[in-house]
Design an enzyme around this catalytic site. Structure first.
Site, PDB file in Angstrom:
ATOM      1  N   PHE A   1      -8.403   2.771   8.321  1.00 22.14           N
ATOM      2  CA  PHE A   1      -7.474   1.822   8.960  1.00 22.14           C
ATOM      3  C   PHE A   1      -6.566   1.087   7.992  1.00 22.14           C
ATOM      4  O   PHE A   1      -6.236  -0.071   8.215  1.00 22.14           O
ATOM      5  CB  PHE A   1      -8.265   0.805   9.804  1.00 22.14           C
ATOM      6  CG  PHE A   1      -9.416   1.419  10.519  1.00 22.14           C
ATOM      7  CD1 PHE A   1      -9.202   2.131  11.677  1.00 22.14           C
ATOM      8  CD2 PHE A   1     -10.687   1.360  10.000  1.00 22.14           C
ATOM      9  CE1 PHE A   1     -10.253   2.748  12.315  1.00 22.14           C
ATOM     10  CE2 PHE A   1     -11.738   1.983  10.620  1.00 22.14           C
ATOM     11  CZ  PHE A   1     -11.525   2.681  11.791  1.00 22.14           C
ATOM     12  N   CYS A   2      -6.152   1.763   6.905  1.00 25.34           N
ATOM     13  CA  CYS A   2      -5.284   1.088   5.932  1.00 25.34           C
ATOM     14  C   CYS A   2      -5.914  -0.203   5.441  1.00 25.34           C
ATOM     15  O   CYS A   2      -5.206  -1.190   5.212  1.00 25.34           O
ATOM     16  CB  CYS A   2      -3.918   0.755   6.525  1.00 25.34           C
ATOM     17  SG  CYS A   2      -2.899   2.170   6.826  1.00 25.34           S
ATOM     18  N   ASN A   3      -7.224  -0.247   5.348  1.00 27.12           N
ATOM     19  CA  ASN A   3      -7.873  -1.468   4.881  1.00 27.12           C
ATOM     20  C   ASN A   3      -9.117  -1.072   4.089  1.00 27.12           C
ATOM     21  O   ASN A   3     -10.239  -1.183   4.550  1.00 27.12           O
ATOM     22  CB  ASN A   3      -8.242  -2.359   6.068  1.00 27.12           C
ATOM     23  CG  ASN A   3      -8.732  -3.727   5.642  1.00 27.12           C
ATOM     24  OD1 ASN A   3      -9.307  -3.880   4.559  1.00 27.12           O
ATOM     25  ND2 ASN A   3      -8.521  -4.721   6.478  1.00 27.12           N
TER      26      ASN A   3
ATOM     27  N   THR B   1      -3.370  -2.417   3.468  1.00 26.22           N
ATOM     28  CA  THR B   1      -2.777  -1.756   2.296  1.00 26.22           C
ATOM     29  C   THR B   1      -1.423  -2.366   1.927  1.00 26.22           C
ATOM     30  O   THR B   1      -1.125  -2.556   0.745  1.00 26.22           O
ATOM     31  CB  THR B   1      -2.546  -0.257   2.601  1.00 26.22           C
ATOM     32  OG1 THR B   1      -3.727   0.279   3.174  1.00 26.22           O
ATOM     33  CG2 THR B   1      -2.173   0.511   1.344  1.00 26.22           C
TER      34      THR B   1
END
Ligand SMILES: *Cc1c(COP(=O)(O)O)cnc(C)c1O
Length: 728
Positions: free
Chosen positions: A414-416, A143
């Site tokens: 997972f911020c992805n 992110t």
């Protein structure tokens, strides 16, 4: 071969390379990481753990030496300055970078380093006469990388997400060569290792993009700069900047050493630093400036120019001890890479071969390759578990069960989001729909219409051991596999000899595992037949009357139940149900997960005398008033607490109850109750409900209904599990 044999160190050693660092790893763990005893910590990709010697040596260092502000000139300040400079050099050494070519700019973390590049890159907007700069990023980015878009879109710069396949597939045959005419700067960002799947992207992309051989650089004139997000990669792998001359390399140190947190760096090529344009100037960055006139000349040193204000110099001192400890324990990043890759590969091989009793696989693992080499795969495993019908089990359920086993994993996206969408097959439309269905990043809504909104990630650190893999695999087998546990031997054999060519599981039958030997399964049990046992789960046709047989209230959250036969109902459900809770010395709510002895406390609500009685064996019974509204403002302290992430206002119930609980639980505790003037609303309100519901200290709802059949099923499962346990 039985499951116990497969899950042994001997099997592990047959299939995976070097383990440990020459000495006895178990000794190291006991000495340096005593605090993880009883915990299976598998979330190193989020934060790894520091060894005790790091903080001990560090504490000794800063308690015996005076470090002044590096911007002063006193002896203590000069010492700090010189120490910080030496550590910059040490960071460069770690990445085999030459100080003539690279500088280290300390930041508060990888994200701050990314933001620094975003805000100072000389973006050129698109105009009628000029195409302008491109901001390109691999879709499998964190992110914090995608967020650069927030800066570029405001400046009229085109953002180009690029999928991992496109980079090489759309490359041009002919190298596009140096571009002397067009100097428009472009930025290409990609992760050295995906924080989602652990996939390592080729470091050769750096030169490929810089030389405009690869897509999208080959299609756009100008000067291409490469930002290599190394935050995930460097935690368990060496990175040699001589081999891959990236321009900007952001990192966070807690991902390597576990300590200090809040410190990162932007490692920057000196010639690339020259193009960065900074607007704000903070203390320490100027060679000279005038207060009364717009005159500012930046410092000649690259690090000084970009470090606004005073760097976190005591944290930087800790890095020295971080490097010392890491090299002392492991001998270096190459050894760490070997060790952690072995653990990940073994876990991958077994998890991907594990099957339910009916032959269905247990896990869907999100990976491009087959964990064949540490040059293409890091120590991260990302997956969802499936039941014996092939339905995905939501990650929250796995997370909660894991917590009960004290296995620490990470779940969600997972911020992805890019990797999450591509591996889980979630379209942009689905993403929007999930948000509408109430799912936000980081929550526990793990399935929407049966489709997963995220997954489970297991990641290893340099101090992870074979026992960690063993505990994790046994946990999966015990909790999520329909017995008898089977292992797809054919797949397992294939994986043992895996070469770069990826191979899927073929149609061979899995082998049934018994405690003695392997049997070939004669035929696959038709899934339909086994489904029948459970009846049609979606049937809405059965409309029967249910009888309420018992009512229990739990006056104190997480303590024993109190059975009642008829009971008043208030605005928050059954009166006094979960009206109180026990908090520890830091004011944190205790649950049975943290403190199992809570279940031995048997509170009783005595309405006629208006008292709550606290009882436990070998303790004198004491009482607290049921309603102490009148005293609230005088003798009781109002405090803020949290229940399931909600803020609640509470009042303390006094010293007598506190010392009774502290005696019984053996740690300082207090009894508190929800303030009578406070209303807490239910979070997960059904979309059909028009009015809101107010809650006591309950986690999610006013009432919890359980039918006899469920209780009996659990009892039966528990007794059969004790009879023939598959695993230890
Ligand atoms: C952790 C991580 C980040 C963000 O790091 P912070 O320490 O949260 O700033 C960025 N990219 C990758 C690949 C990461 O793993």
């Amino acid at each position: 071969m039985d499951l116990q044999t497969l899950f042994t160190f001997e099997t592990f050693q047959q299939v995976c390379g070097p383990y440990g660092y020459g000495g006895d790893l178990q000794d190291v763990v006991e000495r340096e990481f005593a605090r993880i005893k009883g915990i299976t910590y598998l979330d190193h990709a989020a934060a790894t753990l520091h060894p005790e010697c790091l903080v001990r040596d560090y504490a000794l260092d800063i308690s015996s030496i005076v470090y002044g502000n590096p911007h002063s000139h006193s002896p203590s300040s000069r010492l700090t300055h010189d120490t910080v400079e030496r550590i910059r050099y040490r960071v460069l050494q770690h990445f085999n970078a030459n100080p003539e070519e690279y500088s280290v700019i300390f930041t508060s973390g990888c994200t701050a380093a990314l933001k620094l590049v975003a805000e100072s890159f000389p973006w050129r907007p698109q105009t009628e006469s000029e195409a302008g700069s491109r901001f390109c990023y691999l879709t499998d980015s964190h992110t914090s990388v995608v967020g650069i878009r927030g800066v570029t879109s405001a400046r009229g710069v085109v953002a180009m997400p690029v999928s991992p396949q496109e980079v090489e597939n759309r490359a041009k045959e002919e190298p596009q060569g140096d571009d002397v005419i067009c100097l428009t700067p472009h930025l290409f960002c990609y992760p050295a290792q995906s924080n989602f799947s652990g996939r390592k992207y080729p470091l050769s992309h750096v030169e490929g993009i810089q030389a405009r051989r690869l897509y999208p650089a080959c299609d756009h004139h100008g000067r291409w700069f490469v930002l290599l997000d190394a935050a995930s990669h460097v935690s368990c792998s060496p990175l040699n900047l001589q081999d891959c001359p990236a321009d900007f390399i952001p990192i966070s140190f807690y991902k390597i050493f576990g300590f200090p947190t809040g410190l990162g760096a932007l490692i920057v090529r000196n010639d690339a630093a020259g193009i960065l344009k900074k607007t704000y100037f903070g203390g320490g960055t100027a060679a000279a400036y005038l207060s009364g006139e717009d005159y500012y000349v930046h410092s000649a040193s690259i690090s000084d120019r970009f470090e606004d204000g005073t760097v976190s110099f005591l944290d930087i001192v800790a890095l020295n001890h971080g490097f010392e400890a890491l090299y002392k324990i492991t001998g270096g990043m190459h050894n760490i890479q070997q060790h952690t890759f072995g653990l990940a590969r073994y876990t991958y091989m077994l998890l991907s071969s594990l099957c339910h009793g009916n032959g269905q696989p247990v896990a869907r693992i999100y990976t491009e390759g087959q964990f064949e080499s540490p040059s293409t795969q890091g120590a991260i495993l990302n997956f969802n578990l499936m039941d014996s019908y092939g339905q995905i089990i939501g990650y929250s359920q796995v997370d909660r069960m894991a917590s009960l086993y004290n296995i620490h994993v990470r779940t969600g996206c997972f911020c992805n989001t890019g990797a999450c969408q591509s591996f889980l097959g979630i379209t942009n439309q689905h993403m929007r729909r999930n948000l509408q269905a109430g799912h936000v990043c980081g929550d526990s809504i793990d399935l929407v219409d049966g489709q997963p909104t995220g997954s489970v990630r297991v990641s290893f650190g340099y101090m992870s051991t074979f026992e960690d893999c063993q505990k994790f695999l046994n946990f999966v087998a015990e909790c999520f596999v329909e017995k008898p546990v089977r292992v797809d031997q054919v797949r397992l054999e294939q994986l043992k000899t895996t070469t770069a060519a990826s191979q899927g599981s073929n149609g061979d039958l899995p082998t049934k595992i018994t405690n003695e030997e392997i049997h070939r399964v004669e035929e696959k049990k038709p899934i339909d037949a086994s489904l029948k046992r459970f009846g049609d789960r979606d049937s809405k046709s059965r409309v029967e009357a249910y009888t309420l047989t018992s009512i229990y209230i739990y006056p104190i959250k997480s303590c024993g139940a109190y059975e009642v036969h008829d009971w008043p109902v208030g605005p928050q459900g059954l009166l006094y149900d979960r009206g109180w809770m026990v908090v520890n010395g830091n004011g944190v709510c205790l649950s049975q997960k943290r403190e199992t002895r809570l279940c031995l406390i048997r509170p009783q609500v005595h309405l006629p005398s208006n008292k709550l009685l606290l009882q436990a064996s070998e303790m004198d019974t004491i009482s607290v008033p049921l309603d102490n509204n009148t005293q609230t403002h005088t003798s009781f302290q109002v405090c803020q607490s949290k229940v399931c992430g909600d803020r609640v206002e509470t009042v303390d119930c006094g010293d007598e109850a506190a010392s009774w609980l502290s005696d019984f639980l053996g740690q300082p505790c207090r009894l508190i109750r929800q303030s009578p003037y406070f209303t807490r609303e239910m979070k997960k309100r059904p979309s059909s409900a028009s009015t809101s519901t107010s809650l006591s200290l309950a986690n999610e709802a006013q009432y919890l209904m359980i039918n006899h059949a469920s209780v009996e099923l659990i009892q039966k499962q528990m007794s059969t599990r004790f009879e023939h346990r598959m695993c230890y």
